[in-house]
Scaffold this active site. Sequence first.
Site, mmCIF file in Angstrom:
data_model
loop_
_atom_site.group_PDB
_atom_site.id
_atom_site.type_symbol
_atom_site.label_atom_id
_atom_site.label_comp_id
_atom_site.label_asym_id
_atom_site.label_seq_id
_atom_site.Cartn_x
_atom_site.Cartn_y
_atom_site.Cartn_z
ATOM 1 N N LEU A 1 28.615 68.227 -2.940
ATOM 2 C CA LEU A 1 27.163 68.369 -2.894
ATOM 3 C C LEU A 1 26.652 68.425 -4.324
ATOM 4 C CD1 LEU A 1 26.551 71.104 -0.139
ATOM 5 C CD2 LEU A 1 25.748 68.729 -0.073
ATOM 6 N N ASP A 2 25.497 67.808 -4.584
ATOM 7 C CA ASP A 2 24.883 67.900 -5.903
ATOM 8 C C ASP A 2 24.614 69.363 -6.248
ATOM 9 O OD1 ASP A 2 24.845 65.145 -6.082
ATOM 10 O OD2 ASP A 2 22.761 64.964 -5.407
ATOM 11 N N PRO A 3 24.596 69.717 -7.536
ATOM 12 C CA PRO A 3 24.297 71.111 -7.913
ATOM 13 C C PRO A 3 22.999 71.645 -7.310
ATOM 14 C CG PRO A 3 25.189 69.941 -9.792
ATOM 15 C CD PRO A 3 24.998 68.912 -8.714
ATOM 16 N N ALA B 1 21.689 70.858 -4.520
ATOM 17 C CA ALA B 1 21.765 70.904 -3.059
ATOM 18 C C ALA B 1 22.375 72.219 -2.583
ATOM 19 C CB ALA B 1 22.587 69.729 -2.541
ATOM 20 N N ARG C 1 19.256 60.898 -1.757
ATOM 21 C CA ARG C 1 18.318 60.658 -2.868
ATOM 22 C C ARG C 1 17.848 59.211 -2.875
ATOM 23 N NH1 ARG C 1 21.494 61.307 -7.794
ATOM 24 N NH2 ARG C 1 23.324 61.344 -6.457
#
Length: 305
Positions: A46-48, A50, A181
Amino acid sequence: MARRRRGLPVNGVLLLDKPAGMSSNHALQRARRLFQAQKAGHTGTLDPMATGLLPVCFGEATKFSAHLLASDKVYRTRVELGVVTDTGDAEGEVVERLAVPALNATDVESVLARFQGEIEQVPPMYSALKHQGRKLYELAREGKSIERAARRVTVYDARLVAFEGSAFELEVKVSKGTYVRTLAEDIGRALGSGAHISVLRRLATGPFGAEGMLTLEALTALPDQDAREATLLPVDILAAHLPRLEVDADAARRLTHGQSARADTGGLAVGDTARLYCDEAFLGLGAVTTPQEVAPKRLLSTATD
Protein backbone atom coordinates in the site's frame (compact mmCIF):
# COMPACT_ATOMS: atom_id res chain seq x y z
CA MET A 1 27.23 -24.27 11.88
CA ALA A 2 23.85 -22.80 10.92
CA ARG A 3 22.96 -19.49 12.49
CA ARG A 4 20.03 -19.62 14.85
CA ARG A 5 17.20 -17.42 13.65
CA ARG A 6 16.26 -14.72 16.13
CA GLY A 7 12.70 -14.46 17.35
CA LEU A 8 9.81 -16.82 17.96
CA PRO A 9 8.40 -19.39 15.49
CA VAL A 10 5.11 -17.54 15.05
CA ASN A 11 2.85 -18.86 12.26
CA GLY A 12 -0.35 -17.31 10.94
CA VAL A 13 -1.94 -14.35 9.18
CA LEU A 14 -2.49 -10.91 10.71
CA LEU A 15 -5.06 -8.57 9.15
CA LEU A 16 -3.27 -5.31 9.84
CA ASP A 17 -4.95 -1.93 9.47
CA LYS A 18 -2.02 0.06 8.08
CA PRO A 19 -1.93 3.68 9.25
CA ALA A 20 -1.46 6.66 6.94
CA GLY A 21 2.03 8.05 6.54
CA MET A 22 3.80 4.71 6.98
CA SER A 23 5.28 2.49 4.29
CA SER A 24 4.04 -1.08 4.05
CA ASN A 25 7.49 -2.37 4.97
CA HIS A 26 7.68 -0.14 8.05
CA ALA A 27 4.25 -1.37 9.15
CA LEU A 28 5.37 -4.97 8.55
CA GLN A 29 8.49 -4.51 10.68
CA ARG A 30 6.48 -2.89 13.48
CA ALA A 31 4.12 -5.87 13.49
CA ARG A 32 6.99 -8.34 13.36
CA ARG A 33 8.60 -6.77 16.42
CA LEU A 34 5.30 -6.81 18.32
CA PHE A 35 4.95 -10.54 17.67
CA GLN A 36 8.71 -11.18 18.11
CA ALA A 37 8.39 -13.26 14.94
CA GLN A 38 11.30 -14.94 13.22
CA LYS A 39 9.91 -14.39 9.75
CA ALA A 40 7.27 -12.10 8.23
CA GLY A 41 6.13 -10.77 4.88
CA HIS A 42 3.20 -8.79 3.50
CA THR A 43 0.97 -9.55 0.53
CA GLY A 44 0.75 -6.44 -1.60
CA THR A 45 2.13 -2.97 -0.99
CA LEU A 46 0.00 0.00 0.00
CA ASP A 47 1.24 3.53 -0.70
CA PRO A 48 2.41 5.41 2.43
CA MET A 49 -0.64 7.71 2.27
CA ALA A 50 -3.02 4.74 2.00
CA THR A 51 -4.62 3.02 4.96
CA GLY A 52 -6.44 -0.23 5.50
CA LEU A 53 -6.02 -3.93 4.99
CA LEU A 54 -2.45 -5.18 4.80
CA PRO A 55 -2.36 -8.94 5.40
CA VAL A 56 0.89 -9.84 7.17
CA CYS A 57 2.09 -13.43 6.97
CA PHE A 58 4.22 -14.86 9.77
CA GLY A 59 6.45 -17.92 9.57
CA GLU A 60 4.97 -20.80 7.57
CA ALA A 61 2.25 -18.53 6.16
CA THR A 62 4.85 -16.75 4.01
CA LYS A 63 5.06 -19.90 1.86
CA PHE A 64 1.48 -19.36 0.69
CA SER A 65 1.34 -15.56 0.46
CA ALA A 66 1.52 -15.59 -3.35
CA HIS A 67 -2.13 -16.64 -3.43
CA LEU A 68 -3.07 -13.22 -2.01
CA LEU A 69 -0.79 -11.24 -4.33
CA ALA A 70 -2.97 -12.27 -7.26
CA SER A 71 -6.25 -11.58 -5.46
CA ASP A 72 -8.87 -8.97 -6.28
CA LYS A 73 -8.95 -5.89 -4.05
CA VAL A 74 -11.62 -3.45 -2.81
CA TYR A 75 -10.77 0.19 -2.12
CA ARG A 76 -12.54 3.34 -1.04
CA THR A 77 -11.05 6.56 -2.35
CA ARG A 78 -11.75 10.28 -2.44
CA VAL A 79 -11.25 11.91 -5.84
CA GLU A 80 -10.44 15.65 -5.95
CA LEU A 81 -11.27 17.30 -9.28
CA GLY A 82 -9.48 20.26 -10.86
CA VAL A 83 -5.96 19.51 -9.62
CA VAL A 84 -3.46 17.14 -11.24
CA THR A 85 -0.34 16.05 -9.35
CA ASP A 86 2.78 14.26 -10.51
CA THR A 87 2.07 11.27 -8.26
CA GLY A 88 -1.70 11.10 -8.78
CA ASP A 89 -2.30 11.69 -5.08
CA ALA A 90 -2.25 14.51 -2.54
CA GLU A 91 1.40 13.91 -1.65
CA GLY A 92 2.65 14.92 -5.09
CA GLU A 93 3.52 18.28 -6.63
CA VAL A 94 0.71 20.10 -8.42
CA VAL A 95 1.42 20.09 -12.15
CA GLU A 96 -1.89 21.45 -13.48
CA ARG A 97 -4.99 23.27 -12.26
CA LEU A 98 -8.16 23.07 -14.33
CA ALA A 99 -11.65 24.49 -14.05
CA VAL A 100 -14.20 21.98 -12.81
CA PRO A 101 -17.31 21.92 -15.00
CA ALA A 102 -20.77 21.93 -13.45
CA LEU A 103 -21.36 18.28 -12.65
CA ASN A 104 -23.93 16.21 -10.83
CA ALA A 105 -23.86 12.66 -9.51
CA THR A 106 -25.47 11.34 -12.70
CA ASP A 107 -22.63 12.81 -14.79
CA VAL A 108 -20.06 11.03 -12.64
CA GLU A 109 -21.93 7.72 -12.69
CA SER A 110 -22.20 7.92 -16.48
CA VAL A 111 -18.41 8.25 -16.76
CA LEU A 112 -17.83 5.52 -14.18
CA ALA A 113 -19.76 3.10 -16.37
CA ARG A 114 -17.12 3.58 -19.08
CA PHE A 115 -14.38 2.43 -16.71
CA GLN A 116 -15.95 -0.84 -15.65
CA GLY A 117 -14.96 -4.19 -17.06
CA GLU A 118 -11.63 -4.92 -18.72
CA ILE A 119 -9.77 -1.67 -19.44
CA GLU A 120 -6.34 -0.51 -20.58
CA GLN A 121 -4.28 1.27 -17.94
CA VAL A 122 -0.83 2.84 -18.19
CA PRO A 123 1.04 2.27 -14.89
CA PRO A 124 2.14 5.49 -13.17
CA MET A 125 5.76 6.59 -12.99
CA TYR A 126 5.42 6.74 -9.23
CA SER A 127 5.15 2.98 -8.83
CA ALA A 128 7.38 0.10 -7.76
CA LEU A 129 7.49 -1.38 -11.27
CA LYS A 130 11.01 -1.75 -12.56
CA HIS A 131 12.81 -0.50 -15.67
CA GLN A 132 16.28 -1.95 -16.30
CA GLY A 133 16.57 -2.98 -12.67
CA ARG A 134 15.44 0.31 -11.15
CA LYS A 135 12.06 1.14 -9.65
CA LEU A 136 10.07 3.67 -11.63
CA TYR A 137 9.50 5.94 -8.64
CA GLU A 138 13.29 6.26 -8.23
CA LEU A 139 13.56 7.46 -11.82
CA ALA A 140 10.56 9.76 -11.36
CA ARG A 141 12.25 11.42 -8.38
CA GLU A 142 15.20 12.17 -10.67
CA GLY A 143 12.84 13.92 -13.07
CA LYS A 144 12.91 11.09 -15.60
CA SER A 145 9.92 9.63 -17.40
CA ILE A 146 10.00 6.21 -19.06
CA GLU A 147 7.49 5.08 -21.66
CA ARG A 148 5.23 2.45 -20.08
CA ALA A 149 3.15 -0.04 -21.99
CA ALA A 150 -0.56 -0.14 -21.19
CA ARG A 151 -1.74 -3.18 -19.28
CA ARG A 152 -5.14 -4.82 -19.21
CA VAL A 153 -6.79 -4.73 -15.81
CA THR A 154 -10.35 -5.33 -14.67
CA VAL A 155 -12.62 -2.97 -12.74
CA TYR A 156 -15.36 -5.27 -11.49
CA ASP A 157 -17.31 -2.47 -9.85
CA ALA A 158 -16.97 1.30 -9.42
CA ARG A 159 -19.68 2.74 -7.22
CA LEU A 160 -20.24 6.39 -6.33
CA VAL A 161 -20.80 6.62 -2.55
CA ALA A 162 -20.63 10.40 -2.02
CA PHE A 163 -20.69 13.45 -4.30
CA GLU A 164 -19.70 17.02 -3.41
CA GLY A 165 -19.41 18.78 -6.76
CA SER A 166 -15.64 19.19 -6.99
CA ALA A 167 -14.92 15.96 -5.11
CA PHE A 168 -16.50 12.56 -4.75
CA GLU A 169 -15.91 9.21 -3.08
CA LEU A 170 -15.77 5.87 -4.86
CA GLU A 171 -15.74 2.27 -3.78
CA VAL A 172 -14.04 0.10 -6.38
CA LYS A 173 -13.35 -3.61 -6.76
CA VAL A 174 -10.40 -4.24 -9.04
CA SER A 175 -8.08 -6.96 -10.27
CA LYS A 176 -4.43 -7.44 -9.40
CA GLY A 177 -2.20 -4.71 -10.82
CA THR A 178 -4.85 -1.98 -10.96
CA TYR A 179 -3.67 1.46 -9.81
CA VAL A 180 -6.53 3.36 -8.18
CA ARG A 181 -4.58 6.62 -8.53
CA THR A 182 -4.41 6.12 -12.29
CA LEU A 183 -8.06 5.10 -12.45
CA ALA A 184 -9.02 8.34 -10.67
CA GLU A 185 -6.82 10.41 -13.00
CA ASP A 186 -8.41 8.81 -16.06
CA ILE A 187 -11.92 9.38 -14.67
CA GLY A 188 -11.05 13.01 -13.93
CA ARG A 189 -9.75 13.47 -17.46
CA ALA A 190 -12.97 11.99 -18.85
CA LEU A 191 -14.94 14.47 -16.73
CA GLY A 192 -12.94 17.31 -18.27
CA SER A 193 -11.15 18.52 -15.17
CA GLY A 194 -8.29 16.21 -14.24
CA ALA A 195 -8.08 14.69 -10.77
CA HIS A 196 -6.00 13.23 -7.98
CA ILE A 197 -6.88 11.19 -4.90
CA SER A 198 -6.66 12.52 -1.36
CA VAL A 199 -7.74 9.39 0.52
CA LEU A 200 -7.22 5.72 -0.26
CA ARG A 201 -8.32 2.89 2.01
CA ARG A 202 -8.16 -0.82 1.20
CA LEU A 203 -11.23 -2.62 2.48
CA ALA A 204 -10.67 -6.14 1.19
CA THR A 205 -8.13 -8.38 -0.45
CA GLY A 206 -9.08 -11.84 -1.65
CA PRO A 207 -11.19 -13.54 1.04
CA PHE A 208 -10.33 -11.01 3.76
CA GLY A 209 -12.45 -8.00 4.63
CA ALA A 210 -12.15 -4.96 6.84
CA GLU A 211 -14.06 -6.46 9.77
CA GLY A 212 -11.04 -8.46 10.96
CA MET A 213 -8.45 -5.69 10.84
CA LEU A 214 -6.38 -4.63 13.86
CA THR A 215 -4.32 -1.47 14.27
CA LEU A 216 -0.77 -1.41 15.61
CA GLU A 217 -2.10 0.47 18.63
CA ALA A 218 -4.66 -2.26 19.36
CA LEU A 219 -1.99 -4.95 19.09
CA THR A 220 0.35 -3.01 21.37
CA ALA A 221 -2.40 -2.74 23.98
CA LEU A 222 -2.84 -6.53 24.22
CA PRO A 223 -1.48 -7.92 27.48
CA ASP A 224 0.96 -10.55 26.25
CA GLN A 225 2.30 -12.69 23.41
CA ASP A 226 -0.45 -15.29 23.78
CA ALA A 227 -3.12 -12.61 23.36
CA ARG A 228 -1.41 -11.29 20.23
CA GLU A 229 -1.01 -14.74 18.67
CA ALA A 230 -4.69 -15.40 19.36
CA THR A 231 -5.51 -12.66 16.81
CA LEU A 232 -3.82 -14.59 13.98
CA LEU A 233 -5.71 -16.55 11.36
CA PRO A 234 -4.46 -20.09 10.60
CA VAL A 235 -1.92 -20.65 7.84
CA ASP A 236 -4.25 -22.77 5.69
CA ILE A 237 -6.72 -19.90 5.28
CA LEU A 238 -4.44 -18.62 2.50
CA ALA A 239 -5.23 -21.75 0.48
CA ALA A 240 -8.90 -22.04 1.44
CA HIS A 241 -9.93 -21.62 -2.20
CA LEU A 242 -8.25 -24.94 -3.09
CA PRO A 243 -9.90 -28.36 -2.71
CA ARG A 244 -9.13 -30.33 0.43
CA LEU A 245 -7.66 -33.85 0.50
CA GLU A 246 -7.34 -36.09 3.54
CA VAL A 247 -4.42 -38.52 3.62
CA ASP A 248 -3.56 -41.26 6.10
CA ALA A 249 -0.51 -41.33 8.34
CA ASP A 250 1.55 -43.48 5.94
CA ALA A 251 0.83 -41.13 3.03
CA ALA A 252 1.64 -38.12 5.22
CA ARG A 253 5.00 -39.67 6.11
CA ARG A 254 5.86 -40.28 2.46
CA LEU A 255 4.79 -36.78 1.43
CA THR A 256 6.84 -35.10 4.15
CA HIS A 257 9.87 -37.05 2.92
CA GLY A 258 9.40 -35.67 -0.58
CA GLN A 259 7.75 -38.77 -2.06
CA SER A 260 4.46 -39.26 -3.87
CA ALA A 261 1.77 -41.12 -1.96
CA ARG A 262 -1.49 -42.94 -2.56
CA ALA A 263 -4.60 -40.88 -1.86
CA ASP A 264 -8.24 -40.71 -2.80
CA THR A 265 -8.16 -37.59 -4.96
CA GLY A 266 -11.93 -37.34 -5.07
CA GLY A 267 -12.16 -36.94 -8.84
CA LEU A 268 -9.68 -34.06 -9.08
CA ALA A 269 -7.92 -33.71 -12.42
CA VAL A 270 -4.27 -34.58 -12.89
CA GLY A 271 -2.27 -31.42 -12.24
CA ASP A 272 -4.76 -29.93 -9.78
CA THR A 273 -3.40 -28.49 -6.54
CA ALA A 274 -5.06 -29.40 -3.24
CA ARG A 275 -4.70 -28.71 0.47
CA LEU A 276 -3.40 -31.79 2.28
CA TYR A 277 -4.49 -32.80 5.79
CA CYS A 278 -3.77 -35.72 8.09
CA ASP A 279 -5.92 -36.08 11.21
CA GLU A 280 -7.12 -32.49 10.70
CA ALA A 281 -3.54 -31.16 10.69
CA PHE A 282 -2.61 -29.05 7.65
CA LEU A 283 0.43 -30.46 5.86
CA GLY A 284 0.67 -28.05 2.93
CA LEU A 285 -0.10 -28.31 -0.77
CA GLY A 286 0.10 -31.28 -3.09
CA ALA A 287 -0.32 -31.86 -6.81
CA VAL A 288 -2.52 -34.65 -8.17
CA THR A 289 -0.39 -36.93 -10.36
CA THR A 290 -2.90 -39.74 -10.97
CA PRO A 291 -6.47 -40.40 -9.78
CA GLN A 292 -4.96 -42.33 -6.85
CA GLU A 293 -1.74 -40.42 -6.19
CA VAL A 294 -0.60 -37.04 -4.98
CA ALA A 295 2.89 -35.50 -4.90
CA PRO A 296 4.22 -32.90 -2.44
CA LYS A 297 4.23 -29.35 -3.81
CA ARG A 298 4.72 -26.96 -0.88
CA LEU A 299 4.67 -28.36 2.63
CA LEU A 300 4.97 -26.86 6.07
CA SER A 301 8.34 -27.32 7.70
CA THR A 302 6.51 -28.30 10.86
CA ALA A 303 4.82 -31.14 8.99
CA THR A 304 8.12 -33.06 9.08
CA ASP A 305 8.61 -32.62 12.82
